[in-house]
Write a protein that holds these residues in place. Structure first.
Motif, mmCIF file in Angstrom:
data_model
loop_
_atom_site.group_PDB
_atom_site.id
_atom_site.type_symbol
_atom_site.label_atom_id
_atom_site.label_comp_id
_atom_site.label_asym_id
_atom_site.label_seq_id
_atom_site.Cartn_x
_atom_site.Cartn_y
_atom_site.Cartn_z
ATOM 1 N N ILE A 112 0.843 -1.206 0.000
ATOM 2 C CA ILE A 112 0.000 0.000 0.000
ATOM 3 C C ILE A 112 0.876 1.253 0.000
ATOM 4 O O ILE A 112 0.650 2.181 -0.770
ATOM 5 C CB ILE A 112 -0.977 -0.013 1.211
ATOM 6 C CG1 ILE A 112 -1.996 -1.152 1.050
ATOM 7 C CG2 ILE A 112 -1.691 1.336 1.351
ATOM 8 C CD1 ILE A 112 -2.813 -1.460 2.297
ATOM 9 N N ASP A 113 1.905 1.278 0.854
ATOM 10 C CA ASP A 113 2.827 2.427 0.895
ATOM 11 C C ASP A 113 3.408 2.724 -0.496
ATOM 12 O O ASP A 113 3.447 3.874 -0.938
ATOM 13 C CB ASP A 113 4.001 2.120 1.845
ATOM 14 C CG ASP A 113 3.858 2.819 3.192
ATOM 15 O OD1 ASP A 113 2.721 3.120 3.597
ATOM 16 O OD2 ASP A 113 4.896 3.054 3.845
ATOM 17 N N ALA B 45 -10.348 -3.955 -9.414
ATOM 18 C CA ALA B 45 -10.525 -4.950 -8.357
ATOM 19 C C ALA B 45 -10.646 -4.324 -6.966
ATOM 20 O O ALA B 45 -9.955 -4.731 -6.036
ATOM 21 C CB ALA B 45 -9.371 -5.946 -8.403
ATOM 22 N N TYR B 46 -11.502 -3.339 -6.839
ATOM 23 C CA TYR B 46 -11.688 -2.703 -5.532
ATOM 24 C C TYR B 46 -13.102 -2.142 -5.439
ATOM 25 O O TYR B 46 -13.791 -1.999 -6.461
ATOM 26 C CB TYR B 46 -10.678 -1.553 -5.339
ATOM 27 C CG TYR B 46 -10.961 -0.402 -6.276
ATOM 28 C CD1 TYR B 46 -10.542 -0.450 -7.602
ATOM 29 C CD2 TYR B 46 -11.711 0.702 -5.858
ATOM 30 C CE1 TYR B 46 -10.852 0.575 -8.484
ATOM 31 C CE2 TYR B 46 -12.018 1.728 -6.732
ATOM 32 C CZ TYR B 46 -11.589 1.662 -8.038
ATOM 33 O OH TYR B 46 -11.915 2.667 -8.921
ATOM 34 N N SER B 47 -13.523 -1.852 -4.240
ATOM 35 C CA SER B 47 -14.772 -1.119 -4.003
ATOM 36 C C SER B 47 -14.539 -0.132 -2.875
ATOM 37 O O SER B 47 -13.567 -0.254 -2.125
ATOM 38 C CB SER B 47 -15.915 -2.062 -3.607
ATOM 39 O OG SER B 47 -16.427 -2.700 -4.751
ATOM 40 N N CYS B 80 -11.745 -1.299 -0.163
ATOM 41 C CA CYS B 80 -11.679 -2.758 -0.089
ATOM 42 C C CYS B 80 -11.040 -3.329 -1.353
ATOM 43 O O CYS B 80 -11.354 -2.894 -2.461
ATOM 44 C CB CYS B 80 -13.084 -3.353 -0.015
ATOM 45 S SG CYS B 80 -14.100 -2.697 1.318
ATOM 46 N N ALA B 81 -10.187 -4.332 -1.187
ATOM 47 C CA ALA B 81 -9.833 -5.201 -2.311
ATOM 48 C C ALA B 81 -11.100 -5.975 -2.647
ATOM 49 O O ALA B 81 -11.786 -6.460 -1.748
ATOM 50 C CB ALA B 81 -8.715 -6.152 -1.908
ATOM 51 N N ALA B 114 -6.749 -0.743 -5.171
ATOM 52 C CA ALA B 114 -7.466 0.005 -4.131
ATOM 53 C C ALA B 114 -6.634 1.188 -3.635
ATOM 54 O O ALA B 114 -7.163 2.292 -3.410
ATOM 55 C CB ALA B 114 -7.813 -0.916 -2.959
ATOM 56 N N ALA B 115 -5.335 0.987 -3.486
ATOM 57 C CA ALA B 115 -4.467 2.056 -2.973
ATOM 58 C C ALA B 115 -4.332 3.193 -3.989
ATOM 59 O O ALA B 115 -4.341 4.369 -3.616
ATOM 60 C CB ALA B 115 -3.096 1.491 -2.601
ATOM 61 N N LEU B 116 -4.211 2.851 -5.265
ATOM 62 C CA LEU B 116 -4.118 3.910 -6.292
ATOM 63 C C LEU B 116 -5.400 4.755 -6.279
ATOM 64 O O LEU B 116 -5.342 5.993 -6.347
ATOM 65 C CB LEU B 116 -3.917 3.304 -7.693
ATOM 66 C CG LEU B 116 -2.667 2.454 -7.937
ATOM 67 C CD1 LEU B 116 -2.589 2.020 -9.409
ATOM 68 C CD2 LEU B 116 -1.387 3.173 -7.542
ATOM 69 N N ALA B 117 -6.535 4.087 -6.185
ATOM 70 C CA ALA B 117 -7.814 4.805 -6.159
ATOM 71 C C ALA B 117 -7.887 5.720 -4.932
ATOM 72 O O ALA B 117 -8.308 6.885 -5.021
ATOM 73 C CB ALA B 117 -8.974 3.812 -6.164
#
Lengths: 249, 249
Positions: A112-113, B45-47, B80-81, B114-117
């Motif tokens: 994530i980082d 692949a995230y919500s 969330c993933a 998810a982290a990029l979003a």
């Protein structure tokens, strides 16, 4: 709508760059931007390897699936999950932190980082008029990538990010309906709703490809993605990340 | 330096918000910004679960470590993933994609997506004058969090993101020296260099705390982080993510 949000909403991946390289100052500003992202409990569990050695870029491009833009761009950055510095500093203090370092929780934290830092760099680059593309393809062969970049234990290359001056424009790809991605208070599993959203999206995507290819392609998203997921990819990853010290317990 | 890069470099986490809630339009714009981020091979692949139900926020705040800002903010988002939609659509097409869904590779893809979003949302929020703070604390108790948010199989809450109107300013926390995070062409493991960088950084951080606390605190980064990693945290994670269908093979 402010300029920053315009930049964000206007994102499209660029897969064709001019020969113009990024300057040292641009690279520095991009790395500083990456570093300004949030980091879990201040752990700063990532590193960035900038690659401008042309033979290394050629090797990485071949491993990543022979995409010319991995070799020809303004600069190639490789983002790594990195707990090497943490391992080193604990050793020096005579502390044992292996159980932490090797846990799935810390693996997630470091991934994530790295991703937060990379997305900061992407937005910064786009705000400067540069184009970007993430290169997940380096995960085709992380063993070879690790050798080329000489990464030690507790360092895991995750993805590349190419940045450069766009040569050809590209189109913005439509995303899943907002109502499908965004849930209010609880996760919505209503079958009829999911169906409606995915059908509407399939039509959007089918039209998008149709228009872009003069009718030669009209894939639906659900078909495209299901087909791609039918072939398990990079199945060595489960063992590989453990070999590097991550996600072991 | 343009406005967007100013926003990025000026980031600091905000842990105190006014009572003013985000408007529907602001929430929509933030989610659209999140959705505009790159996504691995278009997998999405995230919500995102937006939480404004005050009792749910209170419960989540308690689980995340009783931080008042998890309860009191402009809006709480949980990233969330998410491979549930992929699972559903493959089932409907009679295709078996379990081996893909359950692999470590796809786990990494969904966490990165998810982290990029989330980072897109953070920058968008800050560009609007709002403050943000990531809430990794929800990973203290993902089983309970999943129950509160009613997430199904193949959905893994990763972190919260609180957004709101800042009540109190906070200071920008210095990052590791750029030369330590950023490597050129190969990963640098020169012991003397690492030492020099970490010592310099320890002094920076020690001064930072000293000035902020009128001399009451003067922690060094390497000590603070080593101490924190000495106690393995969230050791249930390795099994939990598997129970949810991720990272199994």
């Amino acid at each position: 709508m402010n300029k920053t949000i315009e930049t964000i909403l206007n994102h499209r991946s660029i897969r064709s760059f001019t020969e113009r390289l990024l300057t040292k100052e641009e690279i520095r500003l991009l790395v500083e931007s990456a570093q300004s992202a949030s980091t879990s409990s201040y752990i700063q569990a990532y590193s960035i390897i900038g690659v401008d050695d042309q033979s290394k870029k050629r090797e990485l491009a071949a491993l990543a699936g022979h995409q010319p833009y991995v070799e020809k761009n303004g600069h190639l950055f490789v983002f790594c999950a990195d707990l090497y510095r943490h391992h080193k500093m604990a050793m020096e203090k005579g502390e044992d932190i292996k159980e932490s370092l090797e846990g799935t929780e810390t693996f997630m934290v470091s991934v994530i980082d790295a991703a937060l830092a990379a997305q900061n760099m992407s937005i910064a680059a786009e705000s400067m008029g540069l184009g970007i593309c993430y290169i997940g393809g380096i995960r085709n062969a992380l063993n070879e990538v690790s050798e080329i970049l000489e990464t030690p234990e507790y360092v895991l290359p995750l993805f590349g990010l190419v940045v450069g001056h766009p040569a050809n424009p590209s189109a913005k790809k439509p995303r899943l309906p907002l109502e499908h991605i965004y849930h209010e208070n609880t996760y919505q599993v209503d079958e009829a709703d999911i169906h409606k959203h995915l059908n509407a999206y399939d039509e959007t995507i089918s039209n998008y490809y149709h228009n872009r290819t003069n009718g030669k392609r009209a894939d639906k998203w659900t078909e495209q993605i299901t087909q791609s997921l039918k072939q398990p990819k990079r199945t060595y990853m489960h063992e590989f990340v453990k070999e590097k010290g991550f996600n072991k317990r």
